[in-house]
Design an enzyme around this catalytic site. Structure first.
Site, PDB file in Angstrom:
ATOM      1  N   LYS A 179       0.855  -1.192   0.000  1.00 51.96           N
ATOM      2  CA  LYS A 179       0.000   0.000   0.000  1.00 51.96           C
ATOM      3  C   LYS A 179       0.885   1.234   0.000  1.00 51.96           C
ATOM      4  O   LYS A 179       1.810   1.341   0.819  1.00 51.96           O
ATOM      5  CB  LYS A 179      -0.910   0.022   1.229  1.00 51.96           C
ATOM      6  CG  LYS A 179      -1.882  -1.132   1.319  1.00 51.96           C
ATOM      7  CD  LYS A 179      -2.845  -0.945   2.478  1.00 51.96           C
ATOM      8  CE  LYS A 179      -2.169  -0.888   3.825  1.00 51.96           C
ATOM      9  NZ  LYS A 179      -1.572  -2.176   4.237  1.00 51.96           N
ATOM     10  N   LYS A 233      -2.939 -12.078  -7.251  1.00 53.87           N
ATOM     11  CA  LYS A 233      -2.851 -10.619  -7.145  1.00 53.87           C
ATOM     12  C   LYS A 233      -4.108  -9.952  -7.697  1.00 53.87           C
ATOM     13  O   LYS A 233      -4.679  -9.037  -7.079  1.00 53.87           O
ATOM     14  CB  LYS A 233      -1.615 -10.115  -7.900  1.00 53.87           C
ATOM     15  CG  LYS A 233      -1.482  -8.587  -7.958  1.00 53.87           C
ATOM     16  CD  LYS A 233      -1.419  -7.979  -6.562  1.00 53.87           C
ATOM     17  CE  LYS A 233      -1.411  -6.463  -6.597  1.00 53.87           C
ATOM     18  NZ  LYS A 233      -0.172  -5.890  -7.087  1.00 53.87           N
ATOM     19  N   PHE A 287     -11.792  -1.674   4.109  1.00 51.05           N
ATOM     20  CA  PHE A 287     -12.347  -1.298   2.808  1.00 51.05           C
ATOM     21  C   PHE A 287     -13.868  -1.157   2.828  1.00 51.05           C
ATOM     22  O   PHE A 287     -14.512  -1.224   1.791  1.00 51.05           O
ATOM     23  CB  PHE A 287     -11.902  -2.288   1.716  1.00 51.05           C
ATOM     24  CG  PHE A 287     -10.439  -2.189   1.410  1.00 51.05           C
ATOM     25  CD1 PHE A 287      -9.981  -1.412   0.365  1.00 51.05           C
ATOM     26  CD2 PHE A 287      -9.502  -2.837   2.194  1.00 51.05           C
ATOM     27  CE1 PHE A 287      -8.630  -1.287   0.099  1.00 51.05           C
ATOM     28  CE2 PHE A 287      -8.147  -2.724   1.955  1.00 51.05           C
ATOM     29  CZ  PHE A 287      -7.717  -1.948   0.895  1.00 51.05           C
ATOM     30  N   GLY A 305     -17.454   6.486   0.124  1.00 56.93           N
ATOM     31  CA  GLY A 305     -16.774   7.687  -0.348  1.00 56.93           C
ATOM     32  C   GLY A 305     -16.928   7.831  -1.848  1.00 56.93           C
ATOM     33  O   GLY A 305     -17.932   7.431  -2.424  1.00 56.93           O
ATOM     34  N   CYS A 312      -3.675   0.859  -8.992  1.00 54.30           N
ATOM     35  CA  CYS A 312      -3.843  -0.598  -9.028  1.00 54.30           C
ATOM     36  C   CYS A 312      -5.282  -1.054  -9.246  1.00 54.30           C
ATOM     37  O   CYS A 312      -5.559  -1.821 -10.171  1.00 54.30           O
ATOM     38  CB  CYS A 312      -3.305  -1.215  -7.739  1.00 54.30           C
ATOM     39  SG  CYS A 312      -1.515  -1.095  -7.560  1.00 54.30           S
ATOM     40  N   LYS A 332      -7.025  -0.517 -12.751  1.00 52.46           N
ATOM     41  CA  LYS A 332      -6.275  -1.260 -13.772  1.00 52.46           C
ATOM     42  C   LYS A 332      -6.483  -2.758 -13.620  1.00 52.46           C
ATOM     43  O   LYS A 332      -6.712  -3.467 -14.607  1.00 52.46           O
ATOM     44  CB  LYS A 332      -4.784  -0.912 -13.661  1.00 52.46           C
ATOM     45  CG  LYS A 332      -3.867  -1.688 -14.589  1.00 52.46           C
ATOM     46  CD  LYS A 332      -2.447  -1.161 -14.527  1.00 52.46           C
ATOM     47  CE  LYS A 332      -1.726  -1.529 -13.269  1.00 52.46           C
ATOM     48  NZ  LYS A 332      -1.281  -2.942 -13.249  1.00 52.46           N
TER      49      LYS A 332
END
Length: 296
Positions: free
Chosen positions: A152, A205, A250, A254, A261, A264
């Site tokens: 991060k 990932k 998370f 907002g 990241c 994409k």
């Protein structure tokens, strides 16, 4: 160990510096001569708390070397990480030209057995293509592996030094042993090194970032609904966050997710799915909610 980190951007610089901090000799390579000149002075081209302190210490101890000479750095290293950019194309797919270009340069510089590790976020099957490219350019023995990053911005050093887990995609037990040894100092508290095949590591990932993006879009959609129903989304968030199956991470309403990241990787995952004839309905919904949130 002798490490070559190709790419001195965010991922490559943090990874290379932290590996040097644990006692390895690391050569960070980049084609940007101005960036390398800055780094040799101990100045970071990125903002990351604590990075310049680590740079100064490891440059002084000669464990961290910055260079534009890829060939020399490859020759002097046993493990070579590819940490170059994979920017999105207009169709959402990843532009892998830098990854493949570096693979060719690595192959042409080899002077013996090397382990080539993809650190960049790359689509499933990229390591296989990297292997094919290298095999077409050299007769030296080598192995490929995948080691995706989970850093991060603003907390990357802490994330690297104290990871939740480390993902290693390998097919060779010897390479698995080498990478386990490399990462041993970072998992002394017992957090796992998860070994799997290369394709699974590459996929992990994308799935991680897609799920985190999903949580953001979900709570934003619920926040909009709460507003219509005169309910307080912050109370609702507390009410569900204490459920250990859900958690608080998370779940902050907002403007939606952004950065380098999540957008994409969600699009890349969708593109991969469509290329295989699978309709990514959930990812499409996540992206649609996120795009709409900017207009609310």
């Amino acid at each position: 160990m002798n490490i070559c980190m190709i790419g001195a951007g965010y991922v490559g610089l943090v990874t290379g510096t932290c590996l040097a901090e644990s006692g390895n000799e690391v050569r960070c390579v980049d084609i940007d001569a101005r960036k390398i000149a800055l780094l040799k002075k101990g100045k970071a081209p990125i903002y990351e708390p604590g990075i310049e302190l680590l740079l100064a210490r490891n440059i002084k101890e000669k464990r961290l070397i910055f260079s534009t000479d890829l060939a020399r750095s490859v020759k002097d290293s046993s493990i070579i990480f590819i940490a170059v950019g994979t920017p999105p194309r207009d169709d959402g797919s990843s532009d892998l030209s830098q990854v493949y270009g570096v693979a060719r340069k690595i192959a042409r510089a080899m002077n013996g057995y090397k382990v080539v590790v993809t650190k960049s976020t790359v689509p499933v099957g990229t390591a296989e293509e990297v292997r094919a490219i290298i095999a077409g350019e050299t007769r030296h023995p080598f192995a490929v592996a995948s080691n995706p990053e989970f850093l991060k911005e603003g907390a990357a050093i802490d994330d690297f030094m104290k990871p939740d887990r480390i993902i290693i995609g390998v097919e060779d037990p010897h390479v698995e042993e080498m990478l386990n040894e490399l990462y041993a100092p970072f998992v002394r508290t017992g957090n796992p090194v998860l070994t799997m095949n290369i394709r699974s590591a590459e996929m992990t990932k994308y799935v991680a970032n897609a799920l985190l993006s999903t949580k953001i879009s979900f709570i934003n959609e619920m926040a909009n609904l709460c507003e219509k129903l005169d309910a307080d989304v912050n109370d609702v968030r507390r009410g569900i966050g204490h459920d250990q199956r859900i958690g608080f991470a998370f779940l902050f309403p907002g403007v939606g997710y952004g950065g380098s990241c999540f957008p994409k990787d969600v699009r890349a995952l969708s593109t991969m799915a469509r290329s295989l004839g699978v309709e990514p309905r959930m990812m499409d919904a996540v992206e649609a909610v996120n795009n709409g949130q900017k207009l609310v």
